[in-house]
Structures are given as structure tokens and as C-alpha cells.
Design a protein around this motif. Structure first.
Motif, PDB file in Angstrom:
ATOM      1  N   PHE A   1     -43.541   4.423  33.421  1.00 43.97           N
ATOM      2  CA  PHE A   1     -44.628   3.834  33.232  1.00 43.97           C
ATOM      3  C   PHE A   1     -45.722   5.228  32.856  1.00 43.97           C
ATOM      4  N   ARG A   2     -46.590   5.003  32.033  1.00 42.71           N
ATOM      5  CA  ARG A   2     -47.646   6.462  31.830  1.00 42.71           C
ATOM      6  C   ARG A   2     -48.953   5.776  32.329  1.00 42.71           C
ATOM      7  N   GLU A   3     -49.324   6.461  32.935  1.00 39.77           N
ATOM      8  CA  GLU A   3     -50.602   6.330  33.764  1.00 39.77           C
ATOM      9  C   GLU A   3     -51.952   6.191  32.799  1.00 39.77           C
ATOM     10  N   ASP A   4     -51.686   6.807  31.427  1.00 33.38           N
ATOM     11  CA  ASP A   4     -52.897   6.409  30.534  1.00 33.38           C
ATOM     12  C   ASP A   4     -52.939   5.070  29.841  1.00 33.38           C
ATOM     13  N   LEU A   5     -51.909   4.403  30.490  1.00 29.56           N
ATOM     14  CA  LEU A   5     -52.062   2.884  29.857  1.00 29.56           C
ATOM     15  C   LEU A   5     -52.533   2.058  31.130  1.00 29.56           C
ATOM     16  N   CYS A   6     -52.963   0.882  30.879  1.00 30.80           N
ATOM     17  CA  CYS A   6     -53.501   0.015  31.807  1.00 30.80           C
ATOM     18  C   CYS A   6     -52.185  -0.845  32.391  1.00 30.80           C
ATOM     19  N   PHE A   7     -52.033  -0.809  33.554  1.00 31.75           N
ATOM     20  CA  PHE A   7     -50.975  -1.453  34.203  1.00 31.75           C
ATOM     21  C   PHE A   7     -50.748  -2.962  33.863  1.00 31.75           C
ATOM     22  N   GLU A   8     -51.884  -3.633  33.758  1.00 27.90           N
ATOM     23  CA  GLU A   8     -51.962  -5.251  33.552  1.00 27.90           C
ATOM     24  C   GLU A   8     -51.530  -5.321  31.848  1.00 27.90           C
ATOM     25  N   PHE A   9     -51.797  -4.675  31.151  1.00 28.27           N
ATOM     26  CA  PHE A   9     -51.538  -4.736  29.581  1.00 28.27           C
ATOM     27  C   PHE A   9     -50.044  -4.446  29.635  1.00 28.27           C
ATOM     28  N   TRP A  10     -49.472  -3.428  30.296  1.00 30.06           N
ATOM     29  CA  TRP A  10     -48.135  -3.213  30.207  1.00 30.06           C
ATOM     30  C   TRP A  10     -47.199  -4.265  30.841  1.00 30.06           C
ATOM     31  N   PHE A  11     -47.573  -4.639  31.867  1.00 33.55           N
ATOM     32  CA  PHE A  11     -46.905  -5.649  32.667  1.00 33.55           C
ATOM     33  C   PHE A  11     -46.981  -6.877  31.532  1.00 33.55           C
ATOM     34  N   THR A  12     -48.087  -7.281  31.163  1.00 34.92           N
ATOM     35  CA  THR A  12     -48.332  -8.581  30.315  1.00 34.92           C
ATOM     36  C   THR A  12     -47.361  -8.514  29.132  1.00 34.92           C
ATOM     37  N   ARG A  13     -47.268  -7.394  28.464  1.00 36.07           N
ATOM     38  CA  ARG A  13     -46.352  -7.287  27.356  1.00 36.07           C
ATOM     39  C   ARG A  13     -44.910  -7.562  27.823  1.00 36.07           C
ATOM     40  N   ILE A  14     -44.502  -6.987  28.776  1.00 35.97           N
ATOM     41  CA  ILE A  14     -43.205  -7.259  29.373  1.00 35.97           C
ATOM     42  C   ILE A  14     -43.013  -8.860  29.543  1.00 35.97           C
ATOM     43  N   LEU A  15     -44.015  -9.292  30.244  1.00 32.60           N
ATOM     44  CA  LEU A  15     -43.980 -10.669  30.472  1.00 32.60           C
ATOM     45  C   LEU A  15     -43.896 -11.640  29.050  1.00 32.60           C
ATOM     46  N   VAL A  16     -44.630 -11.250  28.251  1.00 30.21           N
ATOM     47  CA  VAL A  16     -44.768 -12.050  26.801  1.00 30.21           C
ATOM     48  C   VAL A  16     -43.484 -12.037  26.114  1.00 30.21           C
ATOM     49  N   ASN A  17     -42.954 -10.598  26.255  1.00 33.59           N
ATOM     50  CA  ASN A  17     -41.706 -10.543  25.628  1.00 33.59           C
ATOM     51  C   ASN A  17     -40.452 -11.203  26.218  1.00 33.59           C
ATOM     52  N   GLY A  18     -40.483 -11.140  27.352  1.00 29.11           N
ATOM     53  CA  GLY A  18     -39.745 -12.003  28.185  1.00 29.11           C
ATOM     54  C   GLY A  18     -39.314 -13.589  28.007  1.00 29.11           C
ATOM     55  N   CYS A  19     -40.876 -13.883  27.785  1.00 28.21           N
ATOM     56  CA  CYS A  19     -41.021 -15.421  27.542  1.00 28.21           C
ATOM     57  C   CYS A  19     -40.428 -15.550  26.013  1.00 28.21           C
ATOM     58  N   LEU A  20     -40.879 -14.750  25.007  1.00 30.99           N
ATOM     59  CA  LEU A  20     -40.305 -15.035  23.858  1.00 30.99           C
ATOM     60  C   LEU A  20     -38.758 -14.966  23.547  1.00 30.99           C
ATOM     61  N   ASP A  21     -38.264 -14.255  24.186  1.00 36.42           N
ATOM     62  CA  ASP A  21     -36.829 -13.962  24.355  1.00 36.42           C
ATOM     63  C   ASP A  21     -36.436 -15.260  24.913  1.00 36.42           C
ATOM     64  N   ARG A  22     -36.752 -15.680  26.046  1.00 35.08           N
ATOM     65  CA  ARG A  22     -36.295 -17.212  26.711  1.00 35.08           C
ATOM     66  C   ARG A  22     -36.629 -18.166  25.432  1.00 35.08           C
ATOM     67  N   LEU A  23     -37.690 -18.387  24.815  1.00 31.04           N
ATOM     68  CA  LEU A  23     -37.834 -19.395  23.869  1.00 31.04           C
ATOM     69  C   LEU A  23     -36.765 -19.411  22.738  1.00 31.04           C
ATOM     70  N   LYS A  24     -36.419 -17.969  22.307  1.00 33.68           N
ATOM     71  CA  LYS A  24     -35.413 -17.769  21.261  1.00 33.68           C
ATOM     72  C   LYS A  24     -34.093 -18.408  21.736  1.00 33.68           C
ATOM     73  N   THR A  25     -33.819 -18.057  23.144  1.00 31.62           N
ATOM     74  CA  THR A  25     -32.545 -18.231  23.852  1.00 31.62           C
ATOM     75  C   THR A  25     -32.389 -19.797  23.908  1.00 31.62           C
ATOM     76  N   ARG A  26     -33.471 -20.456  24.184  1.00 32.53           N
ATOM     77  CA  ARG A  26     -33.730 -22.115  24.307  1.00 32.53           C
ATOM     78  C   ARG A  26     -33.315 -22.727  22.869  1.00 32.53           C
ATOM     79  N   THR A  27     -34.105 -22.155  22.047  1.00 32.88           N
ATOM     80  CA  THR A  27     -33.702 -22.811  20.692  1.00 32.88           C
ATOM     81  C   THR A  27     -32.439 -22.562  20.186  1.00 32.88           C
ATOM     82  N   ARG A  28     -31.921 -21.416  20.388  1.00 34.54           N
ATOM     83  CA  ARG A  28     -30.660 -21.295  19.941  1.00 34.54           C
ATOM     84  C   ARG A  28     -29.451 -22.303  20.764  1.00 34.54           C
ATOM     85  N   ARG A  29     -29.848 -22.397  21.969  1.00 38.63           N
ATOM     86  CA  ARG A  29     -29.108 -23.491  22.998  1.00 38.63           C
ATOM     87  C   ARG A  29     -29.231 -25.026  22.418  1.00 38.63           C
TER      88      ARG A  29
END
Lengths: 225, 209
Positions: free
Chosen positions: A82-110
Motif C-alpha cells: 500500500f502506498r501512503e500517498d493514496l487514500c486508503f478508502e479509495f484503495w479499499f473501495t477499488r478492491i471491493l468493487v473489483n471483487g464484486c464485479l468478479d463475483r458477478l462475472k462468475t455468477r453470470t457464467r454459472r
């Protein structure tokens, strides 16, 4: 007051980013016990918002629980990078959103291969546990939320992310742009297109504007955001 | 670029007194907008009404979404989720003392003592093979009376001899007749036509002879 109750304050963000930096340092020193305890503070602060964002994507509480837990775990594991010049909240939110999008892709495929069974029944059973005034009100409420969720779900991925972060999670345009890694102008374009699509889809739903405030001085209105 | 040009055009229109487009109204609600647009809003009832409608729509959107989320996630559920995150984080950090099973890796080399004691395996296999060959050869010599033909292998020569043996031939004929008798009386009526089309073993045997 659009989004004002949910919008996190900037000083809090700066403090959380500093805290994330401290946890990173603790992990580097090998003091993982203190690092875990400090990370709990971040979890306490961001979990409700993370659950809300994930719920707008996934609409399944079990999936949301897993997605949020995975996002926090991923953030903790990757804190050393983690780079301290970034905002933790935005960094974490991006991780979360990417995870959700991955789950949606998996769900659609299933769902392409497996016929879902019992989803509605399970959802109905879960909703029934909440204290509701009457079956009619429950039905109406479910119908409204189903309409809204379906309309958001039909949006293209970028527009959906902008709507979720900007309108439903209460982020400012600048924060959405930083989270998504795009310009503010791009966010505004996506938001306008998304709102236009939503109004077209939900235009006949009077319940959405039933609780609208009486018209007031436009100059005052424009100063709210 | 298109957005930029469109924004400039809208602002120009607002400055001239034309109505604001929805795009500009949304930008105003988001905290943007030019001073000329705000000034236009103060005097234009139509744009003010549209702005109020847009605001009401977005408010309703957020209100319903928040209510839906609050119904799905009770404080108890969120607290359980936080505890679960804490457990998983501590497990990842190795602070919970949980037993971690090692992932199966490549096989470890065996100690040298095992390699030294392996010589007798080869010797035992060779001895077993030698004994098996010797017994097999002795057995074949007893059955066939020939030196070169191993047991179970019918050469052209001994086949001719067996065919010429009247006793064995009678036994074979008896067996084939029994087989024919069974096949000639099918138990399944549906298969009877198929059975009729199938050549009899006796016919084939006669042709061969």
C-alpha cells in the motif's frame, strides 16, 4: 442534502490512511498482533459502507458477506504494497468493487449453465424475517426494490459503478473519479447517462418521487453539492 | 471532447437565457455548474421545476436503496461479519495458532539406507521370473508333447493334428450341436427374425472344411 449523511469526511480519510501506513509498518516489523488489532479499527469503520456498496452490486446478503470479508482480507494481505500517498478508502473501495464485479462475472457464467432454483423463495424467506407492517406493504416494497435493483443491474458496468458510488454510497464526483481511476468529466458523463437510463426505466414509478420536497429557492438548491 | 463542447454550448445557451439541459442540471446537483447557470436558475421557473424533479428522483433512488440495504443487514449481522473478518485476518497473519496443513509438495528423496536395501528386490524378481519360466516350459512339454510350442498357443501343425484326432473332433461336434440347439430356439420372439438372418456355426464349419 444529496448524499450528505453518508459522505465520509476528508480528515477521517487522512487519519485512516495514516493508520493503514502504521499497520504496514507494524507488519514490516513483524508485530502482526498489534497490526491485526489496528486493522480491526479500519474494519469497524468501513464495513457498513462496504456492505452497502457490495449489496448494490450483488443483491444477495450471503454473497455480500463473503465479498466484504474477502475485500478486507485482500486489503490486509496487500497492505505491505500500500502506498501512503493514496487514500486508503479509495484503495479499499477499488478492491471491493473489483471483487464484486468478479463475483458477478462468475455468477453470470454459472447461470449460463445451471438453472437457478429457489433464489426467490430464499430471498422471500429472508425478507419475511424483518418486521413489516402488512403483507401488502411487504409485497409493494419488494416490488419497488426489485424494480430499482433491476434497473441498476441493467446499466453498463461503468455507469453502474458510478451510480452506486456517487448516488447510493454517497461519494462526491471527485472521490468516484479517484476510486475508478478516471477523470471527473468521465464520471459526470457516465452519471448523466446512467441517470437518464434510470429515469427512462423508472419514469412511471411515482413512488420514487412521492416523498419529494416542495419546490424551494433554486439558488439554495444549487448550493447543496 | 464531446462533453466539453456540449458543456460550453449549454453554458452559452444558459447565458443567452435558454433553458438548462438535464446534463447541466445534474452537474449543478453534483456541486458543479457555472455562475451563469445558477443565475439562470434563480429566474427560470421551468428549470427550477426540472431541477426539483431530478433531485426528487435521485433522493427517492437513494432512499429506497438504503432502506433495502438496511433491511438486509441488521447490526447483529454486521457484527458477525466483523468478527469473521477479524478471525480470517488473524489466521492470515498467523496469530490464531490454527493448524495449517502443508500443501502436498514433491516427494522427498528417501534415505540412503532404503536405496542400499533395495538390491534384494531385483534379485527376488529375477529368481521368480526364472522359476516361472522353468515351470511353464515343463508344463507345456507335458501337455503338448512338442518342444517348441508353448502352452495356449495353437500352431498350424498341432491344429491339424487336433482336427485329425477323431475323439476330440467328436467332442467338438457335440459341443457345437448343443450350441446350435440352444441358438435355434430363441427365447425372445422379437429377436427371432434377426436370428434367422444369422448364419449357423455348423454351416460356417462345413464351408471351412
Amino acid at each position: 442534502m444529496l448524499g450528505a449523511p453518508n459522505r465520509p469526511r476528508a480528515p477521517g480519510r487522512a487519519a485512516d490512511t495514516r493508520l493503514a501506513g502504521d499497520i504496514k509498518a507494524l507488519l514490516a516489523e513483524g508485530d502482526s498482533e498489534t497490526a491485526c488489532a489496528q486493522f480491526d479499527l479500519l474494519v469497524n469503520r468501513y464495513q457498513p459502507r462496504a456492505a452497502r456498496i457490495a449489496y448494490y452490486y450483488l443483491h444477495d446478503p450471503s454473497d455480500v458477506d463473503e465479498a466484504v470479508q474477502d475485500a478486507f482480507l485482500k486489503a490486509f494481505v496487500h497492505l505491505p504494497s500500500f502506498r501512503e500517498d493514496l487514500c486508503f478508502e479509495f484503495w479499499f473501495t477499488r478492491i471491493l468493487v473489483n471483487g464484486c464485479l468478479d463475483r458477478l462475472k462468475t455468477r453470470t457464467r454459472r447461470r449460463r449453465w445451471v438453472t437457478p432454483a429457489g433464489d426467490d423463495e430464499r430471498e422471500r424467506a429472508e425478507r419475511q424475517t424483518a418486521a413489516e407492517p402488512s403483507p401488502e406493504a411487504l409485497l409493494l416494497q419488494r416490488e419497488r426494490r426489485g424494480c430499482l435493483a433491476a434497473a441498476v443491474r441493467r446499466l453498463p458496468p461503468r455507469q453502474r459503478t458510478v451510480v452506486i458510488l456517487s448516488q447510493l454510497a454517497g461519494y462526491a464526483t471527485r472521490d468516484v473519479a479517484r476510486t475508478m481511476g478516471v477523470s471527473e468529466a468521465t464520471v459526470r458523463v457516465h452519471l448523466f447517462q446512467a441517470v437518464r437510463s434510470l429515469r427512462k426505466a423508472l419514469g412511471g414509478q411515482r413512488w420514487l418521487v412521492e416523498g419529494r420536497a416542495p419546490r424551494s429557492d433554486p439558488a439554495v438548491e444549487t448550493g447543496t453539492r | 471532447m464531446t462533453e466539453l463542447l456540449s458543456g460550453v454550448r449549454d453554458r452559452f445557451r444558459a447565458a443567452r437565457g435558454g433553458h438548462l439541459r438535464d446534463r447541466r442540471l445534474l452537474a449543478l446537483l453534483q456541486g458543479g455548474g457555472a455562475p451563469g447557470e445558477r443565475a439562470h436558475l434563480e429566474g427560470c421557473a421551468d428549470c427550477g421545476e426540472r431541477l426539483a424533479e431530478l433531485r426528487a428522483f435521485l433522493d427517492g433512488l437513494r432512499r429506497e436503496a438504503e432502506a433495502d440495504c438496511e433491511a438486509a443487514f441488521s447490526p447483529a449481522r454486521l457484527a458477525a461479519g466483523r468478527r469473521q473478518v477479524g478471525r480470517r485476518v488473524r489466521r492470515a497473519a498467523g496469530r490464531d495458532g490454527a493448524r495449517v496443513l502443508p500443501f502436498p509438495g514433491p516427494a522427498q528423496p528417501r534415505p540412503a539406507v532404503a536405496a542400499r536395501s533395495r538390491w534384494w528386490l531385483g534379485a527376488a524378481a529375477a529368481a521368480g521370473l526364472f522359476i516361472g519360466l522353468a515351470v511353464g516350459r515343463f508344463d507345456a512339454g507335458l501337455d503338448l508333447g512338442g518342444a517348441d510350442a508353448p502352452a495356449g498357443i495353437v500352431t498350424a501343425g498341432n491344429a491339424t493334428e487336433r482336427a485329425a484326432d477323431p475323439e476330440s473332433h467328436a467332442g467338438d461336434e457335440l459341443f457345437l450341436e448343443e450350441l446350435e440347439r440352444v441358438l435355434a430356439s430363441p427365447n425372445i420372439p422379437v429377436l427371432a427374425p434377426l436370428d434367422e438372418l444369422t448364419p449357423r456355426l455348423a454351416e460356417v464349419a462345413v464351408d471351412v472344411r
